[in-house]
Design an enzyme around this catalytic site. Structure first.
Site, mmCIF file in Angstrom:
data_model
loop_
_atom_site.group_PDB
_atom_site.id
_atom_site.type_symbol
_atom_site.label_atom_id
_atom_site.label_comp_id
_atom_site.label_asym_id
_atom_site.label_seq_id
_atom_site.Cartn_x
_atom_site.Cartn_y
_atom_site.Cartn_z
ATOM 1 N N CYS A 2 0.869 -1.171 0.000
ATOM 2 C CA CYS A 2 0.000 0.000 0.000
ATOM 3 C C CYS A 2 0.906 1.221 0.000
ATOM 4 C CB CYS A 2 -0.917 -0.017 1.224
ATOM 5 S SG CYS A 2 -2.068 1.381 1.283
ATOM 6 N N GLU A 130 -2.939 0.903 -6.392
ATOM 7 C CA GLU A 130 -2.001 -0.181 -6.645
ATOM 8 C C GLU A 130 -1.657 -0.170 -8.130
ATOM 9 O OE1 GLU A 130 0.633 -1.910 -5.797
ATOM 10 O OE2 GLU A 130 -0.546 -2.431 -4.009
#
Length: 305
Positions: A2, A130
């Site tokens: 993340c 992402e």
């Protein structure tokens, strides 16, 4: 993994969005917002939050009984834990602490003592980014991942109802609640609160995109257990962390790649076909340019002969 998140709600809206039901009054309570420390750095709403930025984090108020009136509190913290043993400039500890692997947390010299001392927290976000590497071009395509919404469209703020009442709670955008660890670092008169996001192996929902994903809490039971540092022990709390399935996503522009770009354009949905066509056009242009240059060089050689 993340590496970027998004959160555009202001402090007032955020308190409503993080409201919880009080069992005694049977009404929804807005958590207090504790805004001190952090060396003058404050939370600024942004669609592109990067490590070292300051964002609101939810914690138990049990350590802050002298300051908080609510069972849960929101506190702005810097993304990336500063190791407790670090001395000097907090920016120069040279460790990657944005994420914490759940598989290693109990054996970590950094994270396990923080975990054992009650440093559990929940990082609040509307979504996270992402990147997927495509086989054709090896370029990285960013995606925005978020909770499944009702009538609210995640990248169109005009559709957000953002209604709140003590009787019914928050009716606005559905937020992500990511499990994490936090620590208060002290150096002389400076106090900085910082956090790491706990990550785990992706399930089938996101494994096509990346092999890691944040540990997301998707029920009040999980949120309560993770924050209840007085009654829920460490191993029991960790057992509540499971890969979540109810997520949605869409491709976004590479504008998000630059952490200085903070605008709402970062999480806007794009059509991959358009992006590919643009890339092909650019490739064709450069190929044509190179061919033109090669032809010119060959003509020049012929004249010399």
């Amino acid at each position: 993994m993340c590496g970027r998140t998004g959160l555009c709600l202001d402090k007032k809206q955020l308190r409503c969005a993080c409201s919880y039901k009080d069992k005694q009054s049977n009404t929804f309570v807005k958590p207090d917002y504790l805004d001190e420390h952090n060396n003058g750095k404050e939370y600024t709403p942004s669609c592109n939050i990067a490590p070292t930025d300051v964002t609101p984090v939810m914690i138990s108020s049990s350590k802050y009984n002298n300051y908080a009136r609510t069972r849960r509190v929101l506190k702005p913290m810097m993304w990336g834990i500063i190791p407790p043993w670090h001395k000097g400039d907090y920016k120069n500890h040279n460790l990657s602490t944005n994420n914490c692997l759940i598989e290693n947390v109990r054996h970590s010299k950094l994270y396990n003592p923080i975990l054992m001392s009650g440093g559990r927290c929940i990082i609040i976000a509307e979504g996270f980014y992402e990147w997927q590497t495509t086989k054709q071009t090896k370029s990285k395509q960013p995606y925005y991942i978020y909770m499944k919404q009702d009538s609210n469209k995640i990248s169109n703020h005009e559709t957000w109802s953002n209604d709140f009442s003590k009787e019914e709670g928050w009716k606005g955008i559905k937020l992500l609640h990511m499990a994490g660890l936090y620590h208060a670092w002290h150096e002389n008169n400076i106090v900085i609160y910082s956090y790491s996001v706990i990550t785990m192996e992706s399930n089938k929902t996101l494994s096509w995109l990346h092999h890691r994903m944040p540990a997301i809490l998707d029920s009040e039971e999980q949120i309560d257990a993770w924050l209840d540092i007085d009654n829920v022990n460490v191993d029991m709390a960790l057992a509540y962390l499971k890969p979540i399935k109810i997520l949605e996503w869409h491709p976004v522009s590479t504008l998000v790649n630059n952490a200085r770009n903070k605008s709402a354009d970062c999480n806007k949905k794009i059509r991959l076909e358009i992006a590919k066509t643009t890339q092909k056009s650019l490739t064709a242009w450069f190929t044509s340019k190179r061919k033109s240059n090669d032809d010119s060089e060959q003509e020049a050689k012929k004249r010399k002969q």
